[in-house]
Design a protein around this motif. Structure first.
Motif, short mmCIF file in Angstrom:
data_model
loop_
_atom_site.label_atom_id
_atom_site.label_comp_id
_atom_site.label_asym_id
_atom_site.label_seq_id
_atom_site.Cartn_x
_atom_site.Cartn_y
_atom_site.Cartn_z
N LEU A 248 -2.91 -4.20 -10.31
CA LEU A 248 -2.26 -5.30 -9.59
C LEU A 248 -2.61 -5.32 -8.11
N ARG A 249 -3.21 -4.26 -7.63
CA ARG A 249 -3.53 -4.20 -6.20
C ARG A 249 -4.62 -5.23 -5.86
N GLY A 250 -4.40 -5.90 -4.74
CA GLY A 250 -5.36 -6.90 -4.28
C GLY A 250 -5.19 -8.27 -4.90
N ARG A 251 -4.25 -8.41 -5.82
CA ARG A 251 -4.05 -9.71 -6.45
C ARG A 251 -3.10 -10.57 -5.62
N GLU A 252 -3.24 -11.87 -5.77
CA GLU A 252 -2.38 -12.83 -5.07
C GLU A 252 -1.40 -13.44 -6.07
N ASP B 186 0.82 -1.21 0.00
CA ASP B 186 0.00 0.00 0.00
C ASP B 186 0.85 1.26 0.00
N ASP B 187 2.10 1.13 0.44
CA ASP B 187 3.00 2.29 0.51
C ASP B 187 3.77 2.51 -0.79
N LEU B 188 3.65 1.59 -1.73
CA LEU B 188 4.41 1.67 -2.97
C LEU B 188 3.51 2.07 -4.14
N PRO B 189 4.09 2.71 -5.15
CA PRO B 189 3.29 3.15 -6.31
C PRO B 189 3.02 2.01 -7.28
N LEU B 190 2.42 0.94 -6.76
CA LEU B 190 2.10 -0.23 -7.56
C LEU B 190 1.00 0.10 -8.57
#
Length: 362
Positions: free
Chosen positions: A13-17, A5-9
């Motif tokens: 892609l957020r929330g993916r496993e 959450d702290d990175l500019p991902l």
């Protein structure tokens, strides 16, 4: 501590496993569809010698086009499907079939484009599709996990995808596709059609390969791997057969020197010893067919399989069955439709341990 959450991902892609089957230390591991038979001492020696031959030149880059390996693979595929007429120009190799799939999507997918697959199927197809910025369209197989030509054509005509994935034999169901379904998809598709044959060597007698359709079909790609029937999962070598123009397209997206000299040497040695490595396939087919018959005899529903694994069920609480097997030292895969489980075909002793454990649970 820093988290994602702290990175500019990337937002998509957020929330993916991350992908991954459980890696647990158990007496009987039947969850990743590996060939359970290790290389012989003779082959181990040959592999060691092949690595030694290139070790002295590891200060230099490898052949970036893997020309000799591709020629060897073409010869193997021609023996598998006479009449395919393949040469090294028709073949491309990479680090596992997953990198092959990634390169295909980098070349023919991307932002604003879509790929379509018929699920349940190989979970990495939608995963890699999304990672390359390509939109994923989930079409569905029939209730028996088959794919009729009419169903394939209807989905393709509705969505007009840039890439179509067909998996034969299908993972996780083991279902093989008839050639008429592949031909129908080719006729309807506006873009590329990828037939994933990772388990192709295990198909039952009389089940044809899509390799036979390559002549005259420049938008067809057939992918294979050395991880399964070749018993070389640790080598990480996947490859494809297609029109030479497809290989030219992949050259635009491949990373420089993507296949190490060691990988190429080991893979070429494995192909040269293919008769030995593939000598276990018939035994695994027999073990698979016997396992299918036994599971059905226990009152379970089992999908017809042309692969080295079996999908069986149905269980209102498959997690309980999976955990029960694990408690007894047998690891299988909790994958596919919600009430089903998949077991890889192992040695006779491993399969017997699975049967004993499952019978106790049932």
């Amino acid at each position: 501590m820093t988290s994602l959450d702290d990175l500019p991902l990337r937002d998509d892609l957020r929330g993916r496993e991350p992908y991954g089957a459980p890696q647990l230390d158990v007496p009987v591991a039947l969850n990743t569809n590996e060939n359970p038979y290790p290389p012989s001492e003779r082959l181990v020696k040959a592999l060691g010698e092949a690595v030694m031959d290139v070790a002295g030149s590891l200060n230099r880059y490898p052949d970036r086009d893997a020309a000799a390996l591709r020629a060897d693979l073409a010869a193997f595929l021609c023996a598998d499907t006479p009449g395919a007429g393949l040469t090294g120009r028709n073949v491309w190799a990479a680090n596992g079939s997953n990198e092959i799939i990634q390169q295909i999507l980098q070349a023919f997918g991307g932002h604003g484009r879509t790929a379509l697959g018929f699920e349940p199927s190989y979970s990495m197809h939608p995963t890699i599709t999304r990672v390359t910025g390509t939109g994923w369209i989930d079409a569905h197989r029939a209730e028996d996990f088959g794919l009729e030509p009419e169903r394939a054509v209807a989905a393709i005509e509705e969505h007009r995808p840039d890439v179509v994935f067909l998996t034969s034999p299908n993972n996780p169901t083991g279902t093989a596709l008839p050639l008429d379904a592949i031909e129908a998809a080719l006729d309807a598709a506006p873009g590329m059609v990828v037939v994933d044959e990772a388990y192709g060597e295990f198909r039952r007698a009389g089940t044809p390969s899509a390799l036979s359709l390559l002549p005259g079909n420049p938008r067809l790609i057939v992918t294979r791997t050395m991880s399964k029937a070749f018993a070389m999962a640790g080598t990480r070598l996947g490859y494809l057969a297609a029109d030479p123009a497809v290989v030219d397209a992949l050259l635009l997206v491949r990373l420089p020197y993507h296949l190490s000299a060691v990988t190429q040497a080991v893979a070429r040695t494995a192909v040269a010893h293919g008769e030995e490595l593939l000598g276990t396939v018939d035994a695994l087919r027999r073990e698979r067919d016997a396992l299918v018959a036994w599971l059905r005899g226990e009152g379970l529903t089992v999908a017809d399989s042309d692969a080295n694994f079996v999908l069986f069920g149905t269980f209102p609480d498959r997690r309980r069955v999976w955990e029960g097997l694990l408690e007894r030292g047998v690891l299988i895969r909790e994958v596919g439709p919600p009430e089903w489980l998949r077991v890889s075909v192992g040695t006779p002793a491993e399969t017997a341990a699975f049967r004993t454990a499952l019978k106790e649970i049932l």
